[in-house]
Design a protein around this motif. Structure first.
Motif, PDB file in Angstrom:
ATOM      1  N   ILE A  48      70.072 -31.188  55.053  1.00  0.00           N
ATOM      2  CA  ILE A  48      70.539 -31.497  53.700  1.00  0.00           C
ATOM      3  C   ILE A  48      71.157 -32.882  53.652  1.00  0.00           C
ATOM      4  O   ILE A  48      70.956 -33.647  52.700  1.00  0.00           O
ATOM      5  CB  ILE A  48      71.547 -30.424  53.241  1.00  0.00           C
ATOM      6  CG1 ILE A  48      70.832 -29.082  53.054  1.00  0.00           C
ATOM      7  CG2 ILE A  48      72.258 -30.838  51.954  1.00  0.00           C
ATOM      8  CD1 ILE A  48      71.761 -27.909  52.797  1.00  0.00           C
ATOM      9  N   ALA A  49      71.924 -33.246  54.668  1.00  0.00           N
ATOM     10  CA  ALA A  49      72.595 -34.548  54.671  1.00  0.00           C
ATOM     11  C   ALA A  49      71.601 -35.697  54.731  1.00  0.00           C
ATOM     12  O   ALA A  49      71.896 -36.804  54.255  1.00  0.00           O
ATOM     13  CB  ALA A  49      73.555 -34.627  55.867  1.00  0.00           C
ATOM     14  N   ARG A  50      70.408 -35.475  55.292  1.00  0.00           N
ATOM     15  CA  ARG A  50      69.395 -36.530  55.376  1.00  0.00           C
ATOM     16  C   ARG A  50      68.403 -36.498  54.227  1.00  0.00           C
ATOM     17  O   ARG A  50      67.568 -37.386  54.092  1.00  0.00           O
ATOM     18  CB  ARG A  50      68.610 -36.389  56.690  1.00  0.00           C
ATOM     19  CG  ARG A  50      69.403 -36.668  57.942  1.00  0.00           C
ATOM     20  CD  ARG A  50      68.466 -36.814  59.125  1.00  0.00           C
ATOM     21  NE  ARG A  50      67.603 -35.650  59.290  1.00  0.00           N
ATOM     22  CZ  ARG A  50      67.871 -34.626  60.079  1.00  0.00           C
ATOM     23  NH1 ARG A  50      69.013 -34.610  60.776  1.00  0.00           N
ATOM     24  NH2 ARG A  50      67.033 -33.612  60.185  1.00  0.00           N
ATOM     25  N   SER A  51      68.493 -35.448  53.400  1.00  0.00           N
ATOM     26  CA  SER A  51      67.483 -35.237  52.367  1.00  0.00           C
ATOM     27  C   SER A  51      67.551 -36.299  51.273  1.00  0.00           C
ATOM     28  O   SER A  51      68.628 -36.794  50.923  1.00  0.00           O
ATOM     29  CB  SER A  51      67.653 -33.847  51.746  1.00  0.00           C
ATOM     30  OG  SER A  51      66.766 -33.659  50.668  1.00  0.00           O
TER      31      SER A  51
ATOM     32  N   LEU B 219      74.439 -25.766  61.353  1.00  0.00           N
ATOM     33  CA  LEU B 219      74.408 -27.192  61.682  1.00  0.00           C
ATOM     34  C   LEU B 219      73.034 -27.788  61.398  1.00  0.00           C
ATOM     35  O   LEU B 219      72.911 -28.897  60.852  1.00  0.00           O
ATOM     36  CB  LEU B 219      74.783 -27.406  63.150  1.00  0.00           C
ATOM     37  CG  LEU B 219      76.274 -27.318  63.494  1.00  0.00           C
ATOM     38  CD1 LEU B 219      76.469 -27.386  65.008  1.00  0.00           C
ATOM     39  CD2 LEU B 219      77.041 -28.460  62.815  1.00  0.00           C
ATOM     40  N   THR B 220      71.992 -27.062  61.756  1.00  0.00           N
ATOM     41  CA  THR B 220      70.634 -27.564  61.518  1.00  0.00           C
ATOM     42  C   THR B 220      70.363 -27.728  60.033  1.00  0.00           C
ATOM     43  O   THR B 220      69.806 -28.744  59.591  1.00  0.00           O
ATOM     44  CB  THR B 220      69.609 -26.604  62.140  1.00  0.00           C
ATOM     45  OG1 THR B 220      69.866 -26.476  63.547  1.00  0.00           O
ATOM     46  CG2 THR B 220      68.196 -27.119  61.939  1.00  0.00           C
TER      47      THR B 220
ATOM     48  N   LEU C 193      79.739 -31.788  58.002  1.00  0.00           N
ATOM     49  CA  LEU C 193      79.338 -32.239  59.341  1.00  0.00           C
ATOM     50  C   LEU C 193      80.419 -33.122  59.956  1.00  0.00           C
ATOM     51  O   LEU C 193      80.741 -33.006  61.146  1.00  0.00           O
ATOM     52  CB  LEU C 193      78.007 -33.000  59.268  1.00  0.00           C
ATOM     53  CG  LEU C 193      76.753 -32.156  59.023  1.00  0.00           C
ATOM     54  CD1 LEU C 193      75.552 -33.062  58.819  1.00  0.00           C
ATOM     55  CD2 LEU C 193      76.512 -31.206  60.190  1.00  0.00           C
ATOM     56  N   ALA C 194      80.993 -34.001  59.130  1.00  0.00           N
ATOM     57  CA  ALA C 194      82.045 -34.880  59.634  1.00  0.00           C
ATOM     58  C   ALA C 194      83.297 -34.091  59.989  1.00  0.00           C
ATOM     59  O   ALA C 194      83.963 -34.374  60.997  1.00  0.00           O
ATOM     60  CB  ALA C 194      82.357 -35.960  58.595  1.00  0.00           C
TER      61      ALA C 194
ATOM     62  N   LEU D  64      80.976 -23.519  62.487  1.00  0.00           N
ATOM     63  CA  LEU D  64      79.560 -23.681  62.136  1.00  0.00           C
ATOM     64  C   LEU D  64      78.686 -23.229  63.298  1.00  0.00           C
ATOM     65  O   LEU D  64      78.870 -23.681  64.434  1.00  0.00           O
ATOM     66  CB  LEU D  64      79.244 -25.142  61.801  1.00  0.00           C
ATOM     67  CG  LEU D  64      79.964 -25.734  60.584  1.00  0.00           C
ATOM     68  CD1 LEU D  64      79.647 -27.214  60.451  1.00  0.00           C
ATOM     69  CD2 LEU D  64      79.549 -24.992  59.326  1.00  0.00           C
ATOM     70  N   GLY D  65      77.745 -22.352  62.985  1.00  0.00           N
ATOM     71  CA  GLY D  65      76.777 -21.944  63.998  1.00  0.00           C
ATOM     72  C   GLY D  65      75.660 -22.958  64.128  1.00  0.00           C
ATOM     73  O   GLY D  65      75.560 -23.933  63.360  1.00  0.00           O
ATOM     74  N   SER D  66      74.788 -22.743  65.079  1.00  0.00           N
ATOM     75  CA  SER D  66      73.697 -23.696  65.307  1.00  0.00           C
ATOM     76  C   SER D  66      72.754 -23.749  64.107  1.00  0.00           C
ATOM     77  O   SER D  66      72.263 -24.815  63.731  1.00  0.00           O
ATOM     78  CB  SER D  66      72.930 -23.309  66.577  1.00  0.00           C
ATOM     79  OG  SER D  66      72.411 -21.985  66.465  1.00  0.00           O
TER      80      SER D  66
END
Length: 376
Positions: free
Chosen positions: A23-26, A17-18, A41-42, A12-14
């Motif tokens: 998306i994970a917090r959306s 990851l961003t 992410l995990a 995964l590039g930066s």
């Protein structure tokens, strides 16, 4: 002996990851995208599918499938499901276009008592008339399919969105006249010129209801009832009209409370500034085109005054928002008139007069700033 598990490490590039963290917090993304974003992410932090499954709350097989999809299609592409072949659409594009064109007409124009379509009525009409129109594929169309077709074309035939047609050909000219008056007010205020000029923004606020309560209001109780409680029933005692003009230089409000707002009430209101200002003061009034403002009775009274005493500047049709007194009425409706109750019209009138007296004890100067620099 079991073969060792193949551990796949996600690259995964930066930027990826961003985006995944977002998306994970959306709270608006589809749940499946949020879950897969958390899995990726995990896995980037710990490639163990067992550990990731325990952390996310899914089976390790689910983690493995997601990782294999990411390895095959790419991480961002793996967030979404792959397209499935599905059943070939039975409704042709021509039939869809016919349905959409039908929805763009009014139901009453096709013989129905309804003004506009309902999706259920539109579906019934399509079932009955589509075969004769050459679209037998719609012979069994249902309401849900109609909704999907209309949504895809962004057509909502059951809704009305209002607009205001400009009916005053001289709108721009009349607006410029009003803005010029506001520019004059600004110049007089800046120069502090003690010239004999009064500029008044005038309008009526009719239909102020005198509504009485049938039971007393219950006050708030800390920790129990945070607001006032009021009985749903009420009594109507009639309505009053507020006639008000604001001096744009001083903020003084000239007003009267009447049962009606005819020409005689308007002339009665004009007599108040006539008595309040010296005889050599020119009084300029900004107002709309209400029939009481241009009636024979009003013109006769204005003509009977000394020359140059009163002059009227009319806002264009559908341009009452240009009148500054509307802001005063809005503030009054949001503060003093909000949730008001009165036992009679006399009681309501007394409270309105008390409010006006309170305003005049500490007048507020109303200023027009929008596009005033463009006024010549």
């Amino acid at each position: 002996m079991a073969a060792p598990r193949r551990v796949v490490e996600l690259s995964l590039g930066s930027d990826d990851l961003t985006r995944l963290e977002s998306i994970a917090r959306s709270r608006t993304e589809p749940a499946i995208r949020v879950e897969r974003g958390r899995i990726f992410l995990a896995c980037h932090a710990d490639p163990s599918s067992v550990a990731v499954g325990e952390r996310i709350g899914v089976m390790r097989h689910t983690v493995g499938r997601c990782v294999r999809r990411a390895e095959r299609f790419g991480v961002m592409a793996a967030l979404d499901d792959s397209p499935r072949p599905g059943k070939a659409p039975s409704i042709t594009p021509d039939a869809r276009a016919w349905l959409v064109s039908l929805a763009c007409q009014k139901a009453k124009d096709l013989g129905y008592p309804h003004e506009l379509w309902t999706t259920r009525l539109l579906a019934r009409h399509a079932r009955e008339h589509a075969p004769m129109a050459g679209y037998p594929c719609m012979a069994n169309i249902v309401q849900g399919t109609v909704c999907k077709i209309l949504a895809r074309h962004q057509v909502r035939p059951h809704k009305v969105r209002y607009y205001l047609e400009r009916r005053d050909g001289a709108f721009e000219t009349k607006m410029a006249e009003v803005l010029c008056v506001y520019r004059e007010v600004a110049l007089l205020r800046e120069s502090q010129d003690d010239s004999r000029v009064a500029i008044i923004s005038y309008d009526e606020k009719p239909g102020i209801q005198a509504i009485g309560s049938t039971a007393p209001d219950l006050p708030p109780q800390p920790g129990s009832h945070p607001t006032f409680a009021r009985d749903h029933e009420y009594k109507r005692h009639g309505t009053l009209s507020l006639l008000a003009g604001i001096d744009l230089l001083t903020g003084q409000v000239h007003a009267s409370i009447e049962d009606r707002h005819r020409s005689r009430e308007f002339v009665g209101l004009l007599k108040k500034p006539d008595a309040a200002y010296p005889a050599d003061t020119a009084i300029k009034v900004i107002l709309d085109n209400h029939s009481a403002h241009i009636s024979k009775e009003t013109k006769a009274w204005a003509d009977s005054q000394p020359e140059g005493r009163f002059s009227f500047v009319f806002t264009p049709k559908h341009g009452s928002w240009l009148n500054l007194v509307e802001g005063f009425f809005s503030k009054m409706a949001r503060s003093m008139l909000r949730h008001i109750r009165a036992a009679s019209k006399a009681g309501l009138k007394a409270r309105l007069l008390a409010y006006l007296d309170d305003i005049n004890r500490d007048p507020v100067i109303h200023r027009w700033t929008y596009k005033i620099a463009e006024a010549a």
